[in-house]
Design a protein around this motif. Structure first.
Motif: not given
Length: 324
Positions: A240-262
């Motif tokens: 299951w961890r291999e299925v989940f791995r692409p869904f890690t929250v990385t800093a790259g998610l802020w490229e198009h949402s620079p003001d988003a809070v985490f």
């Protein structure tokens, strides 16, 4: 006084939901004078499963409101020697004013205990829904943005009880957008999707769920994730961890949402569902969110013990005044 129960967010009217959220935000902002609305009330706190935030939030919150605490661990009750759940609930209801409980995961037991109007029953997390977490999330969003209507939230991770509660809560506010990115085979339960769709159709909210991380649009106000291994659960798939791995929250998610809070409901596993630099970075409000769990718990406890006619003493306007 007739006790009011919170087993699911569906137990709350829209007015209840807004009242608790606004009240929690006002507590968080320090706008409410020191009061003891739970003076002489006895609150039972019963956890069969592990808990840091929820148990502490309700225990500390009750005491701050003047209540007295009776705490039960998983091995403390005669349930372990064969007493029926029905008899246990009957006894509880004749000695306690409020029971905050995290039990087997099935909410049916809590529903059974809520079949009376002497003692309020609060679901501190079941397998299908974590309602008090969602109320803490709403309190945090209101404090951060001064509103919930129209906010755009991206949730990344398992469609677990936290995700279900978040979807059920945000879909009750007009104009909100919630995009869930959940691993294939680990999305929201069909009955949750149906309830969310019904609420969104009524309010004009928009909730979508995708099972991949492609084609991200950005423009979100908040990015939210949750622990991959939900408390008290296990996954039958050894990979299951291999299925989940692409869904890690990385800093790259802020490229198009620079003001988003985490946001994160915690506990966190750095390097799994979230990169350390995100959780510990400047956009993270995860620990403010954890602190707001106590303020939201205070609002829930007060709601459980208040007459319905008194609920208009805190409105959405008051909640907006509690924004940062």
């Amino acid at each position: 006084m007739t006790a009011r129960h919170l087993i699911s967010l569906d137990d709350l009217t829209d007015d209840d939901l807004h009242w608790i959220t606004a009240r929690g935000a006002s507590f968080s902002a320090g706008l409410i004078p020191q009061e003891r609305p739970l003076d002489s009330a006895v609150v039972g706190v019963y956890f069969r499963k592990t808990s840091t935030r929820t148990r502490t939030a309700f225990s500390a919150g009750a005491q701050r409101l003047g209540g007295q605490i009776v705490s039960f661990g998983p091995d403390d009750l005669q349930l372990n020697t064969g007493e029926t759940s029905e008899d246990t609930g009957e006894v509880f209801s004749r000695m306690l004013d409020v029971l905050v409980a995290r039990t087997s995961g099935d909410p049916a037991e809590l529903r059974g205990w809520a079949g009376q109007d002497r003692m309020a029953v609060v679901n501190a997390m079941s397998a299908d829904e974590h309602p008090t977490q969602a109320l803490a999330d709403l309190t945090t969003l209101l404090r951060q943005f001064g509103r919930i209507e129209g906010l755009r939230v991206l949730y990344v991770g398992e469609g677990n009880n936290t995700a279900a509660a978040l979807a059920l809560a945000l879909s009750r506010f007009p104009g909100t957008v919630l995009e869930l990115r959940t691993p294939p085979g680990y999305g929201l339960a069909p009955e949750v999707r149906e309830r969310v769709a019904a609420a969104a159709a009524r309010t004009g909210a928009r909730v979508t769920e995708l099972h991949h991380m492609d084609g991200q649009q950005g423009g979100f106000d908040a990015v939210y994730t949750s622990r991959w291994q939900t408390t008290g659960t296990s996954k039958p798939d050894p990979d299951w961890r291999e299925v989940f791995r692409p869904f890690t929250v990385t800093a790259g998610l802020w490229e198009h949402s620079p003001d988003a809070v985490f946001m994160h409901d915690l506990p966190a596993h750095r390097g799994e569902e979230v990169e350390p630099e995100v959780l510990d970075g400047p956009r993270s409000i995860a620990f403010d969110q954890a602190a707001n769990k106590m303020y939201s718990a205070m609002a829930v406890l007060e709601w459980c013990r208040r007459d319905a006619a008194d609920d208009d003493t805190v409105t959405g306007t008051a909640g907006k005044a509690a924004a940062r």
